[in-house]
Structure formats: structure tokens, C-alpha cells
Write a protein that holds these residues in place. Structure first.
Motif, mmCIF file in Angstrom:
data_model
loop_
_atom_site.group_PDB
_atom_site.id
_atom_site.type_symbol
_atom_site.label_atom_id
_atom_site.label_comp_id
_atom_site.label_asym_id
_atom_site.label_seq_id
_atom_site.Cartn_x
_atom_site.Cartn_y
_atom_site.Cartn_z
ATOM 1 N N THR A 1 0.845 -1.195 0.000
ATOM 2 C CA THR A 1 0.000 0.000 0.000
ATOM 3 C C THR A 1 0.881 1.245 0.000
ATOM 4 O O THR A 1 2.061 1.193 0.363
ATOM 5 C CB THR A 1 -0.903 0.032 1.244
ATOM 6 N N LYS A 2 0.293 2.356 -0.359
ATOM 7 C CA LYS A 2 1.017 3.631 -0.362
ATOM 8 C C LYS A 2 1.595 3.912 1.030
ATOM 9 O O LYS A 2 2.737 4.359 1.163
ATOM 10 C CB LYS A 2 0.054 4.744 -0.772
ATOM 11 N N LYS A 3 0.816 3.642 2.052
ATOM 12 C CA LYS A 3 1.247 3.885 3.432
ATOM 13 C C LYS A 3 2.469 3.028 3.782
ATOM 14 O O LYS A 3 3.446 3.521 4.345
ATOM 15 C CB LYS A 3 0.095 3.587 4.390
ATOM 16 N N LEU A 4 2.417 1.727 3.440
ATOM 17 C CA LEU A 4 3.559 0.853 3.734
ATOM 18 C C LEU A 4 4.782 1.226 2.911
ATOM 19 O O LEU A 4 5.909 1.148 3.401
ATOM 20 C CB LEU A 4 3.181 -0.614 3.512
ATOM 21 N N LYS A 5 4.572 1.644 1.664
ATOM 22 C CA LYS A 5 5.712 2.084 0.845
ATOM 23 C C LYS A 5 6.375 3.294 1.480
ATOM 24 O O LYS A 5 7.607 3.397 1.483
ATOM 25 C CB LYS A 5 5.251 2.419 -0.575
ATOM 26 N N GLN A 6 5.583 4.205 2.022
ATOM 27 C CA GLN A 6 6.139 5.382 2.667
ATOM 28 C C GLN A 6 6.896 4.989 3.943
ATOM 29 O O GLN A 6 7.990 5.491 4.208
ATOM 30 C CB GLN A 6 5.050 6.401 3.015
ATOM 31 N N GLN A 7 6.336 4.053 4.721
ATOM 32 C CA GLN A 7 7.022 3.593 5.924
ATOM 33 C C GLN A 7 8.344 2.935 5.555
ATOM 34 O O GLN A 7 9.340 3.128 6.252
ATOM 35 C CB GLN A 7 6.134 2.611 6.687
ATOM 36 N N LEU A 8 8.357 2.172 4.478
ATOM 37 C CA LEU A 8 9.579 1.532 4.014
ATOM 38 C C LEU A 8 10.606 2.593 3.609
ATOM 39 O O LEU A 8 11.781 2.510 3.986
ATOM 40 C CB LEU A 8 9.282 0.591 2.849
ATOM 41 N N ALA A 9 10.168 3.585 2.876
ATOM 42 C CA ALA A 9 11.074 4.666 2.448
ATOM 43 C C ALA A 9 11.631 5.421 3.657
ATOM 44 O O ALA A 9 12.798 5.825 3.642
ATOM 45 C CB ALA A 9 10.332 5.624 1.522
ATOM 46 N N ASP A 10 10.816 5.574 4.686
ATOM 47 C CA ASP A 10 11.250 6.296 5.881
ATOM 48 C C ASP A 10 12.296 5.537 6.697
ATOM 49 O O ASP A 10 12.940 6.126 7.569
ATOM 50 C CB ASP A 10 10.041 6.620 6.779
ATOM 51 N N LEU A 11 12.443 4.244 6.405
ATOM 52 C CA LEU A 11 13.445 3.459 7.154
ATOM 53 C C LEU A 11 14.867 3.881 6.796
ATOM 54 O O LEU A 11 15.808 3.519 7.479
ATOM 55 C CB LEU A 11 13.252 1.967 6.883
ATOM 56 N N GLY A 12 15.017 4.620 5.703
ATOM 57 C CA GLY A 12 16.324 5.168 5.345
ATOM 58 C C GLY A 12 17.142 4.361 4.491
ATOM 59 O O GLY A 12 17.439 3.491 4.016
#
Length: 119
Positions: free
Chosen positions: A108-119
Motif C-alpha cells: 500500500t502507499k502507506k507501507l511504501k512510505q514507511q519503508l522509504a522512511d526506514l532510510g
């Protein structure tokens, strides 16, 4: 590629966890909670299941007859079983990356963003 090299390849990817959700012998790698690799540690010869594009799966199964087969206990369309110690390490690494990328693409868009935020 041996099992430890396979494990390191999976764990080097962003957002990946390893766990044993089914039993003590089946190692599963997930990205953001979604499985992309399954490794039955006690099965001989060594093998793993990886997600794969259906068209590419057919090509790989023909090219590597007996070494890449329809996913054992998985969707035969979307998963392959690889006898990874008998395949070129570069191919196994590429197929791990492909499986990971397919799962990341389906998040999902939300999980993709969380993944991207992991650095």
C-alpha cells in the motif's frame, strides 16, 4: 550460493525481517510484513521459494528444468522453488531481488512510505 549467503542477501534489503511463522525449520523473509522468500532449512537438496512474474516463471522453468520448479506448497503461478545451490549465484541473487521488488511494488502507499522512511 549457500544458505547463509542467501540469508545475507535477503537481510541486506530495506525493511526485511526473518522469522519462523510456520515451524522451527522454515525460515521466512518478509518486507513490511509480506513474505518474499521462504527457505525450508531441513529440505535436501537445499531449496527456497521466491515470488516471480508468471511469464518469467515459465521461461525460467524451461531454461533451468528441474532446478526451478513451480512453488512447492505455494501458488504455482506466482511462486517458484529454486534448488539454489545448483544454480548460478548471480541468478539466485537476481531472483531474490525480483521477488523483493514484486512484493514492495504490491505494498500500500502507506507501507511504501514507511519503508522509504526506514532510510
Amino acid at each position: 550460493m549457500n544458505v547463509e549467503e542467501l540469508r545475507q542477501r535477503c537481510l541486506a534489503k530495506r525493511g526485511v525481517t526473518e522469522e519462523f511463522p510456520f515451524d522451527a525449520d522454515t525460515l521466512v523473509f518478509k518486507v513490511m510484513g509480506k513474505m518474499f522468500a521462504l527457505v525450508p532449512l531441513e529440505r535436501m537438496p537445499p531449496q527456497c521459494n521466491l515470488k516471480c512474474d508468471p511469464e518469467r516463471s515459465e521461461e525460467l522453468r524451461e531454461q533451468y528444468d528441474g532446478l526451478i520448479t513451480p512453488g512447492y506448497h505455494m501458488s504455482k503461478v506466482h511462486w517458484n522453488t529454486l534448488f539454489y545451490e545448483q544454480l548460478p549465484p548471480q541468478l539466485v541473487a537476481e531472483l531474490i531481488d525480483h521477488s523483493y521488488d514484486l512484493i514492495v511494488g504490491s505494498l500500500t502507499k502507506k507501507l511504501k512510505q514507511q519503508l522509504a522512511d526506514l532510510g
